[in-house]
Design an enzyme around this catalytic site. Structure first.
Site, PDB file in Angstrom:
ATOM      1  N   GLU A 174      11.063  -5.055   3.719  1.00 11.94           N
ATOM      2  CA  GLU A 174      11.601  -5.046   2.352  1.00 11.94           C
ATOM      3  C   GLU A 174      13.111  -4.820   2.364  1.00 11.94           C
ATOM      4  O   GLU A 174      13.623  -3.737   2.074  1.00 11.94           O
ATOM      5  CB  GLU A 174      10.915  -3.984   1.511  1.00 11.94           C
ATOM      6  CG  GLU A 174      11.304  -4.021   0.027  1.00 11.94           C
ATOM      7  CD  GLU A 174      10.990  -5.355  -0.624  1.00 11.94           C
ATOM      8  OE1 GLU A 174      11.936  -6.068  -0.964  1.00 11.94           O
ATOM      9  OE2 GLU A 174       9.808  -5.672  -0.796  1.00 11.94           O
ATOM     10  N   GLY A 207       2.730   5.827   4.447  1.00 13.88           N
ATOM     11  CA  GLY A 207       1.910   6.509   5.439  1.00 13.88           C
ATOM     12  C   GLY A 207       0.615   5.800   5.749  1.00 13.88           C
ATOM     13  O   GLY A 207      -0.220   6.327   6.486  1.00 13.88           O
ATOM     14  N   GLY A 208       0.446   4.592   5.204  1.00 14.94           N
ATOM     15  CA  GLY A 208      -0.808   3.877   5.424  1.00 14.94           C
ATOM     16  C   GLY A 208      -0.906   3.210   6.781  1.00 14.94           C
ATOM     17  O   GLY A 208      -1.999   2.852   7.213  1.00 14.94           O
ATOM     18  N   GLY A 209       0.253   2.981   7.449  1.00 20.16           N
ATOM     19  CA  GLY A 209       0.227   2.366   8.775  1.00 20.16           C
ATOM     20  C   GLY A 209       0.963   1.043   8.856  1.00 20.16           C
ATOM     21  O   GLY A 209       0.904   0.362   9.880  1.00 20.16           O
ATOM     22  N   LYS A 210       1.710   0.684   7.787  1.00 18.54           N
ATOM     23  CA  LYS A 210       2.396  -0.617   7.772  1.00 18.54           C
ATOM     24  C   LYS A 210       3.489  -0.698   8.843  1.00 18.54           C
ATOM     25  O   LYS A 210       3.574  -1.675   9.586  1.00 18.54           O
ATOM     26  CB  LYS A 210       2.994  -0.863   6.376  1.00 18.54           C
ATOM     27  CG  LYS A 210       1.963  -0.882   5.251  1.00 18.54           C
ATOM     28  CD  LYS A 210       2.584  -1.238   3.920  1.00 18.54           C
ATOM     29  CE  LYS A 210       3.566  -0.191   3.411  1.00 18.54           C
ATOM     30  NZ  LYS A 210       2.912   1.104   3.116  1.00 18.54           N
ATOM     31  N   THR A 211       4.313   0.338   8.931  1.00 20.82           N
ATOM     32  CA  THR A 211       5.406   0.341   9.911  1.00 20.82           C
ATOM     33  C   THR A 211       4.858   0.389  11.335  1.00 20.82           C
ATOM     34  O   THR A 211       5.392  -0.256  12.246  1.00 20.82           O
ATOM     35  CB  THR A 211       6.344   1.531   9.662  1.00 20.82           C
ATOM     36  OG1 THR A 211       6.863   1.446   8.328  1.00 20.82           O
ATOM     37  CG2 THR A 211       7.496   1.534  10.644  1.00 20.82           C
ATOM     38  N   GLY A 252       0.825  -1.201   0.000  1.00 18.29           N
ATOM     39  CA  GLY A 252       0.000   0.000   0.000  1.00 18.29           C
ATOM     40  C   GLY A 252       0.856   1.246   0.000  1.00 18.29           C
ATOM     41  O   GLY A 252       2.084   1.189   0.112  1.00 18.29           O
ATOM     42  N   PRO A 253       0.213   2.411  -0.141  1.00 24.75           N
ATOM     43  CA  PRO A 253       0.952   3.670  -0.212  1.00 24.75           C
ATOM     44  C   PRO A 253       1.660   3.992   1.106  1.00 24.75           C
ATOM     45  O   PRO A 253       1.285   3.510   2.174  1.00 24.75           O
ATOM     46  CB  PRO A 253      -0.142   4.700  -0.519  1.00 24.75           C
ATOM     47  CG  PRO A 253      -1.410   4.080  -0.039  1.00 24.75           C
ATOM     48  CD  PRO A 253      -1.247   2.610  -0.250  1.00 24.75           C
TER      49      PRO A 253
END
Length: 589
Positions: free
Chosen positions: A509, A382-386, A379-380
């Site tokens: 990644e 700033g989406g909340g992955k981290t 996803g883009p």
């Protein structure tokens, strides 16, 4: 000004209580303190004999009255005073160093136990300043001023007691200096407290700026930002200069004012004493003794005054140290010990905000990560992955909802055992200062053999470059691994994760910023690492996760799509655009 300094001005003793409690909690050696105080008392008592000896000499002065016994007694008194003073000074300095070592140990242990949220809100340099500068202020008080304070108190009390015995009227006249000293020292002490506290804050802020700039000096130079950062540092330097001048003004007033009061008392004593001598109420020897005892009071009084000004500085430093020590820390051992993590990871309506009332970073997401499979987060930016990664590592706690391992919430497991089950390879693996061997074995709680380290390095394809290094596994990697390339650091990070043998693997990644040759080796190493483990990957390039068992598309804190690569291509418009854009970019390359 803050409320704390204001409250201090109303009650000067208020700031002393936490200071002494902090010192007491370091458990200084009581026996060493007792020896030091006993010797200080002996030294001071010996010094008090000299004026009495002088009094007798003056009152019955003749050559026949000064013989070998009198001279021997005086020499012995001086020798005893010198020896006891030296030993007591050393003992108190030793206790002071032990106190500061204990305080720094407590702080260091606390800093390592504080959660990530603490460091989100405090600059590293400021935190380091608490450990170094603030404790140095406390150390200066104990090792440099405590001795003179204790001996000064004893000297003044002994001198006053003897003077009362000699002539209580003269002593009463002399003691009128005490209220004058209080009128001078109390307001100056309050001012010193405010200035010193501001100085400690400014020192911490400057340390934060310096730490950040120097740790990223390559970025500064590459951006031609030297002038900008120079001005940023100079702002703090100028503020510290102004505060230093304020501190200097207070210190400049203390000495002369005390000297003025004492000289005034000397004039009064000589004048009033001369009158009493002439009237026969006082002997000449008594007057000489009074003058000598006055000097034995004047010097300690000046030292005590300096002690109280330093005390105000130490109280200001202590307030910041206490703020750190009382902060909530992580508890590593509380909870059930995790013995097997081969279960699904389940998020149930997880919501998270960094600040109360702020915008949610994760907004009610739910998912299931099957054990032994690969799940990719896409996803883009700033989406909340981290943030989700940080929550899985339990750096943060969900504002709402729960994350479970099987049926049990992950926070029911002890923090130590939970993190021991996780292997994390970052986008740019961070290395610690030390050797290659140290970094591969970093964080491993058990003793590891040379064969295990080499096997992990081999599976991570790191042995190929380690064997070519000047000192092999003993080669120093430099600060943050700067002596190694990005691909080499990644492979050491993977070797570290292989050595930990985690059940859950988290990859940010790890190949996104590498050249093609390094990427090849890292990809092969990652395949070795991912075998049989529950793997969660943050994917910056879709080509690396096409074969993932499950993809979760996260945007604006919500999961808007889930499934395999093929399923998302057909069902998720934004994912399809992502895939097409990256495919076009690869075609152009």
């Amino acid at each position: 000004m803050s409320s704390k300094p204001a409250s201090f001005t109303k009650n000067p003793l208020k700031g002393w209580v936490p200071f002494w409690r902090l010192i007491r909690e370091t458990k200084p050696s009581r026996s060493a303190l007792a020896i030091a105080l006993t010797l200080s008392l002996s030294s001071t008592v010996t010094a008090l004999i000299v004026p009495l000896f002088t009094k007798n000499v003056v009152d019955s002065f003749s050559l026949s009255s000064i013989g070998v016994p009198q001279i021997s007694l005086l020499v012995v008194a001086f020798v005893i005073q010198a020896v006891t003073a030296a030993i007591s000074t050393y003992m108190l300095a030793r206790v002071g160093q032990q106190v500061i070592a204990g305080l720094r140990e407590r702080l260091w242990r606390k800093l390592l136990a504080l959660p990530v949220t603490y460091y989100d809100n405090h600059q590293t340099g400021e935190t380091v300043s608490r450990m170094t500068n603030d404790t140095a202020v406390v150390k200066g008080l104990i090792t440099e001023h405590m001795t003179s304070f204790i001996t000064g108190i004893i000297s003044i009390m002994g001198s006053v007691a003897i003077l009362i015995a000699l002539d209580w009227r003269m002593t009463l006249v002399m003691l009128t200096a005490a209220p004058l000293l209080m009128l001078v020292m109390v307001p100056l002490g309050r001012k010193m407290h405010l200035v010193s506290k501001s100085m400690q804050d400014e020192t911490a802020q400057l340390s934060g700026v310096l730490s950040q700039v120097l740790s990223e000096i390559r970025l500064v130079k590459a951006s031609n930002a030297e002038d900008r950062e120079f001005e940023s540092g100079m702002k703090g330097i100028r503020n510290m200069f102004k505060l230093g001048l304020s501190e200097g003004k207070v210190q400049a007033l203390i000495g002369p004012l005390i000297s003025l009061i004492m000289m005034l008392m000397l004039v009064i004593i000589i004048g009033y004493g001369g009158f009493r001598v002439s009237s026969g109420a006082l002997s000449a020897g008594d007057l000489v003794a009074f003058i000598l005892y006055l000097f034995q009071i004047m010097m300690p009084a000046s030292q005590i005054a300096m002690f109280f000004t330093q005390m105000q500085k130490a109280i200001g430093a202590t307030e910041r140290i206490n703020e750190t020590l009382i902060d909530t820390e992580e508890v590593l051992e509380t909870g059930v010990v995790l013995t097997g993590a081969n279960k699904p990871i389940v998020a149930d309506h997880v919501r998270f905000t960094y600040e109360s009332g702020g915008e949610p970073v994760l907004d009610g997401i739910s998912f299931v990560i099957p054990p032994g499979k690969v799940t990719a987060l896409v996803g883009p930016s700033g989406g909340g992955k981290t943030t989700l990664f940080s929550m899985l590592e339990r750096f943060y706690t969900p504002t709402e909802g729960t994350i479970r391992l099987g049926e049990e919430p992950i926070d029911s497991y002890s923090l130590r055992s939970w993190r021991a089950a996780i292997g994390y390879v970052q986008q740019e693996s961070t290395l610690m200062t030390g050797s290659v061997r140290d970094n591969i074995a970093y964080g491993t709680e058990r003793e590891v053999s040379e064969e295990e380290i080499q096997r992990a390095a081999s599976m991570a394809y790191a042995d190929r470059f380690i064997d070519q290094l000047p000192n092999g596994y003993e080669t120093e990697v430099g600060e943050r691994g700067i002596k190694l390339s990005g691909g080499q650091r990644q492979r050491i990070g993977i070797a570290r994760a292989l050595l930990r043998d985690p059940s859950i693997l988290m990859l940010d990644e790890a190949t996104s910023s590498l050249d093609s040759e390094s990427e090849h080796y890292v990809q092969e190493a990652l395949r070795n690492l991912m075998k049989g483990r529950t793997t969660i990957v943050i994917a910056h390039r879709l080509s690396t996760v096409i074969d993932a068992d499950q993809l979760l598309f996260i945007e604006n804190g919500r999961i808007t799509g889930r499934g395999t690569h093929a399923e998302l291509l057909s069902s998720h418009e934004l994912y399809r655009k992502f895939a097409e854009q990256q495919l076009q970019a690869q075609t152009v390359q």
